[in-house]
Design an enzyme around this catalytic site. Structure first.
Site, PDB file in Angstrom:
ATOM      1  N   LYS A   1       1.666   4.177   7.373  1.00 18.22           N
ATOM      2  CA  LYS A   1       0.867   5.023   6.496  1.00 18.22           C
ATOM      3  C   LYS A   1       1.334   6.473   6.581  1.00 18.22           C
ATOM      4  O   LYS A   1       2.065   6.867   7.500  1.00 18.22           O
ATOM      5  CB  LYS A   1      -0.615   4.969   6.901  1.00 18.22           C
ATOM      6  CG  LYS A   1      -1.289   3.644   6.608  1.00 18.22           C
ATOM      7  CD  LYS A   1      -1.430   3.381   5.124  1.00 18.22           C
ATOM      8  CE  LYS A   1      -2.180   2.090   4.850  1.00 18.22           C
ATOM      9  NZ  LYS A   1      -1.424   0.914   5.270  1.00 18.22           N
TER      10      LYS A   1
ATOM     11  N   SER B   1       0.805  -1.222   0.000  1.00 15.78           N
ATOM     12  CA  SER B   1       0.000   0.000   0.000  1.00 15.78           C
ATOM     13  C   SER B   1       0.840   1.275   0.000  1.00 15.78           C
ATOM     14  O   SER B   1       0.318   2.351  -0.225  1.00 15.78           O
ATOM     15  CB  SER B   1      -0.942   0.023   1.217  1.00 15.78           C
ATOM     16  OG  SER B   1      -0.240   0.357   2.386  1.00 15.78           O
TER      17      SER B   1
END
Length: 238
Positions: free
Chosen positions: A197, A159
Site C-alpha cells: 500500500k 487495489s
C-alpha cells in the site's frame, strides 16, 4: 519543442519512475501540475506521446514508459533503451538461500541479478504474511541499490492498479523499516498480515492507502504496523 507544462509533467513522471518504479496516477499528476481536471493531464500525455517522449502500454492502467528525455532533463535525442540489445549483459546470481527471513540478498553492480520471490503480497485486503522462497526472478541491476538488501513478491489483487501495479506483477522491494509519506511499502499489520500500500503517517496513526477507489484506506495505531520494505521496481510478464 515542449511547453512548460509538458516538460513539467515529463519530469514528474521521470522522477516518480526512478523513485517508485511505477508511474504516478493521473490524480497525482493533476495535483503536481496544479490542474483543475484530469482532462488536462490526458492532453499533456497525448502530446508527449505524439512527440515520442513517452509510450502508453495498451490494456494496462496508468502504464507509461519513458522513451527519451530532452536535454534539459539530462537526456538526448535517442530513446533511453537504445543500444541495450547490442551491449548484452553478464548476469550475477544472488543466492537467496532458504532462510525464512526475507531480503538476505545483497545487491551487486551487474546488468542483471536474481532475487528470491518470497511468495505473494496482497494488493487488496491484507493476507497472511509470507516468508518462504517460492522461486527466483531475474531483475535489471539498475533496480538494485548497491548497499541494500532486496527481495521480490508476486502481487495478488487489484487495489494498486491506479499506481500501475496489476494482479500477477512481480514487485522488487528494498528492505527498510523507514518510509516517507507517499511511498509504496510492504507493511506487516499486527504481526501476521502483509500488504502492499501507499504509506501515510497521521500523527500516531499509520494510513495504508490503496490506489483503487473500490478499496478504502485502512488506518492502524503505529505500534500495529511495521514497514518491511520499499517498492523500487516492477517486473511484468505479457
Amino acid at each position: 519543442m515542449l511547453t512548460k507544462k509538458q516538460l513539467d509533467l515529463l519530469e514528474f513522471i521521470h522522477k516518480r519512475l526512478q523513485r517508485d518504479g511505477v508511474p504516478p496516477s493521473f490524480d497525482e499528476m493533476k495535483v503536481a501540475l496544479d490542474l483543475r481536471s484530469k482532462s488536462g493531464i490526458h492532453r499533456l500525455i497525448t502530446a508527449l506521446e505524439e512527440r515520442g517522449f513517452i509510450r502508453r502500454l495498451a490494456h494496462r492502467a496508468r502504464a507509461i514508459e519513458i522513451l527519451r528525455l530532452p536535454e534539459s532533463l539530462g537526456g538526448g535525442s535517442e530513446p533511453q533503451n537504445a543500444g541495450t540489445e547490442a551491449q548484452g549483459f553478464s548476469p550475477t546470481v544472488i543466492d537467496g538461500g532458504q532462510d525464512r527471513t526475507p531480503a538476505r540478498t545483497s545487491a551487486r553492480h551487474s546488468s542483471a541479478v536474481e532475487l528470491p520471490v518470497m511468495g505473494r503480497i496482497a494488493a487488496g485486503v491484507p493476507i497472511e504474511a509470507i516468508s518462504q522462497v517460492s522461486h527466483q526472478v531475474t531483475v535489471p541491476g539498475g533496480m538494485i541499490s548497491p548497499n541494500g538488501q532486496h527481495f521480490a513478491l508476486e502481487v495478488k489483487g487489484d487495489s494498486m492498479i491506479e499506481a500501475g501495479i496489476n494482479n500477477g506483477d512481480i514487485v522488487v522491494i528494498r528492505e527498510t523499516e523507514a518510509a516517507d509519506d507517499g511511498d509504496i511499502v510492504v507493511a506487516l499489520v499486527e504481526g501476521h498480515e502483509a500488504t502492499l500500500k501507499r504509506y501515510h503517517r497521521e500523527g500516531s496513526i499509520i494510513a495504508l492507502e490503496a490506489a483503487n477507489p473500490a478499496y478504502e484506506t485502512r488506518r492502524y495505531p503505529e505500534e500495529q504496523v511495521r514497514i518491511q520494505g520499499l517498492l523500487v521496481g516492477l517486473i511484468r510478464t505479457y
